[in-house]
Scaffold this active site. Structure first.
Site, mmCIF file in Angstrom:
data_model
loop_
_atom_site.group_PDB
_atom_site.id
_atom_site.type_symbol
_atom_site.label_atom_id
_atom_site.label_comp_id
_atom_site.label_asym_id
_atom_site.label_seq_id
_atom_site.Cartn_x
_atom_site.Cartn_y
_atom_site.Cartn_z
ATOM 1 N N CYS A 165 0.811 -1.229 0.000
ATOM 2 C CA CYS A 165 0.000 0.000 0.000
ATOM 3 C C CYS A 165 0.836 1.267 0.000
ATOM 4 O O CYS A 165 0.297 2.364 -0.167
ATOM 5 C CB CYS A 165 -0.933 -0.016 1.201
ATOM 6 S SG CYS A 165 -1.856 -1.553 1.340
ATOM 7 N N HIS A 305 -3.003 7.310 6.818
ATOM 8 C CA HIS A 305 -3.192 6.023 6.144
ATOM 9 C C HIS A 305 -4.614 5.551 6.412
ATOM 10 O O HIS A 305 -5.311 5.138 5.491
ATOM 11 C CB HIS A 305 -2.160 5.022 6.640
ATOM 12 C CG HIS A 305 -2.198 3.718 5.922
ATOM 13 N ND1 HIS A 305 -2.076 3.625 4.558
ATOM 14 C CD2 HIS A 305 -2.356 2.448 6.380
ATOM 15 C CE1 HIS A 305 -2.151 2.346 4.194
ATOM 16 N NE2 HIS A 305 -2.331 1.620 5.282
ATOM 17 N N GLU A 316 -1.466 4.430 14.264
ATOM 18 C CA GLU A 316 -1.116 5.667 13.559
ATOM 19 C C GLU A 316 -1.468 6.896 14.394
ATOM 20 O O GLU A 316 -0.713 7.873 14.433
ATOM 21 C CB GLU A 316 -1.829 5.731 12.205
ATOM 22 C CG GLU A 316 -1.370 6.905 11.347
ATOM 23 C CD GLU A 316 -2.013 6.925 9.971
ATOM 24 O OE1 GLU A 316 -1.606 7.776 9.150
ATOM 25 O OE2 GLU A 316 -2.933 6.105 9.709
ATOM 26 N N LYS A 337 -9.761 7.533 2.550
ATOM 27 C CA LYS A 337 -10.172 6.149 2.288
ATOM 28 C C LYS A 337 -11.606 5.897 2.749
ATOM 29 O O LYS A 337 -12.229 4.922 2.322
ATOM 30 C CB LYS A 337 -9.226 5.168 2.972
ATOM 31 C CG LYS A 337 -7.838 5.085 2.366
ATOM 32 C CD LYS A 337 -7.005 3.994 3.037
ATOM 33 C CE LYS A 337 -5.595 3.922 2.462
ATOM 34 N NZ LYS A 337 -4.755 5.040 2.907
ATOM 35 N N HIS A 342 -9.751 1.648 -0.174
ATOM 36 C CA HIS A 342 -8.293 1.520 -0.142
ATOM 37 C C HIS A 342 -7.808 1.059 -1.510
ATOM 38 O O HIS A 342 -8.039 -0.072 -1.912
ATOM 39 C CB HIS A 342 -7.899 0.517 0.938
ATOM 40 C CG HIS A 342 -6.440 0.497 1.238
ATOM 41 N ND1 HIS A 342 -5.511 1.265 0.555
ATOM 42 C CD2 HIS A 342 -5.720 -0.203 2.163
ATOM 43 C CE1 HIS A 342 -4.314 1.031 1.042
ATOM 44 N NE2 HIS A 342 -4.418 0.150 2.021
ATOM 45 N N PHE A 403 1.506 -3.745 3.871
ATOM 46 C CA PHE A 403 1.819 -5.095 4.362
ATOM 47 C C PHE A 403 3.311 -5.359 4.177
ATOM 48 O O PHE A 403 3.893 -5.012 3.145
ATOM 49 C CB PHE A 403 1.020 -6.144 3.592
ATOM 50 C CG PHE A 403 -0.417 -6.287 4.025
ATOM 51 C CD1 PHE A 403 -0.957 -5.550 5.063
ATOM 52 C CD2 PHE A 403 -1.252 -7.179 3.370
ATOM 53 C CE1 PHE A 403 -2.273 -5.694 5.455
ATOM 54 C CE2 PHE A 403 -2.579 -7.343 3.740
ATOM 55 C CZ PHE A 403 -3.095 -6.597 4.782
#
Length: 416
Positions: A165, A305, A316, A337, A342, A403
């Site tokens: 991502c 994010h 975060e 998002k 996403h 990831f």
């Protein structure tokens, strides 16, 4: 070696809430949800039966059918967003030195649908290997920058960044540094993804990463909400034309913003889960501020994010509090998002674009679908819940984490 300044002179977007920059921005400021039942395949038996697909998009409006058949959807999306960005930049393709123009493109997965369909076709046959001759060229993640360079004749640095991502944020940072160090004058950067497929949805469901709110898709992407249950898959592309400042000024280019800096880090913790204390997130934001030569109090807004996963949003938020201290409460935070879903490898690009447009228009898009505060997230932070807020944004940060523990952070600022 002199470090050259880098600016953004062109933008292109193809997203679940708008098929160009104008539509995308209108969707953002109006809090439009891009989530709806899946149409790309029959998802009746899947745990998650909705996603943020593109709407009213027909690739043959941009290229002929023969060209389109040679490309996976992730490359088609890249070509469409890049055409808009090139046009927006008003580059004179007959006058620029194409040896000094490169393409760096992000894709977390690449041609998943092509791979899936070729394997399914083989398994349905008699075992004789009959594969499409374009199977490999359509599938590989680096084909998108390759196709862009072929169309426009750009002969500078050309490759793909793959960091899940964080991929398209990595592409922006790499493009920034190639120009800074004098290896190019103009770079096409961004990312695309097309993983709303049988394999993509099935795989992410197996990971228990996706929301399963099938009864209410429009509100399923709920960053920072107590009842969030995973991310919503999205698809599309975003392109940013990066250009050396003096080069842009000499041709009288429209300049959106300066790319002030980029930061990178690794969680070094787990293949899918973030570090619970946000160690990698803290480090990447600190690295980004240092690279830009800016202080925490210089930042006005952060496009987080913010995927709406139970662990990620908490980590975060903790990281922002530690990096920014008391100034964290003066920031406008948001997660676009909540609207786009996403976009995986394309997320960093479309979110950097959202940050640039927030600076241009003096409006921070909302984080929609907030209903209930999470007692593990500081409620005094301003997440710009449910409604856009006016703000003079001079410096904006965009976070993307992938990831594998890959973290990338981009800082953008209004030109002095």
């Amino acid at each position: 070696m002199e470090i050259r300044r880098v600016v953004v002179t062109g933008l292109g977007a193809l997203t679940p809430i708008g098929n160009n920059i104008e539509q995308y921005w209108n969707g953002l400021v109006n809090g439009v949800s891009g989530a709806a039942p899946i149409t790309h395949f029959d998802a009746t038996k899947f745990k998650t039966r909705f996603a943020c697909e593109l709407k009213n998009f027909e690739v043959t409006n941009f290229m002929n059918r023969k060209e389109a058949r040679k490309m996976d959807r992730f490359t088609q999306y890249a070509m469409v967003a890049t055409e808009e960005a090139i046009n927006d930049s008003q580059l004179d393709l007959e006058k620029i030195d194409k040896d000094r123009v490169g393409v760096i493109w992000g894709a977390g997965i690449g041609g998943l649908e092509t791979f899936q369909n070729e394997v399914l076709n083989f398994s349905a046959g008699d075992g004789t290997p009959r594969f499409n001759p374009f199977f490999i060229p359509k599938m590989i993640a680096d084909i998108a920058p390759g196709q862009i360079s072929i169309k426009y004749g750009f002969r500078g640095p050309n490759f793909a960044t793959v960091s899940a991502c964080a991929s398209s944020s990595n592409s922006i940072i790499d493009a920034l540094n190639y120009i800074r160090l004098g290896y190019a004058d103009i770079m096409v950067s961004g990312g695309s993804e097309a993983t709303i497929t049988i394999a993509g949805m099935g795989g992410f469901n197996a990971l228990q990463a996706l929301s399963t709110r099938n009864d209410d898709p429009a509100t399923a992407s709920r960053p920072f909400d107590k009842d969030r249950d995973g991310f919503v898959s999205g698809e599309g592309a975003g392109t940013l034309i990066l250009e050396e400042y003096e080069h842009a000024k000499a041709r009288g280019a429209k300049i959106y913003a300066e790319v002030a800096g980029g930061g990178l880090s690794a969680d070094a913790y787990h293949i899918t889960a973030p570090h619970p204390e946000g160690l990698g997130a803290k480090l990447v934001m600190k690295n980004c501020l240092k690279d830009a030569g800016l202080k925490p109090e210089d930042v006005d807004a952060i496009n987080m994010h913010g995927t709406a996963t139970p662990l990620g949003d908490i980590a975060e938020s903790k990281a922002i509090l530690e990096v920014f201290g008391e100034h964290a409460y003066k920031l406008n935070l948001n997660s676009t998002k909540s609207m786009t879903g996403h976009l995986l490898g394309a997320a960093g690009a479309i979110e950097a674009i959202a940050s640039i447009l927030a600076m241009k228009y003096g409006i921070v898009p909302p984080t929609i679908n907030h209903f209930t505060d999470d007692d593990q997230i500081d409620s005094k932070l301003n997440f710009t819940f449910n409604k856009a807020q006016k703000r003079n944004v001079k410096v904006a940060m965009s976070n993307t984490f992938g990831f594998g523990g890959h973290n990338a952070c981009v800082l953008l600022k209004k030109l002095d």
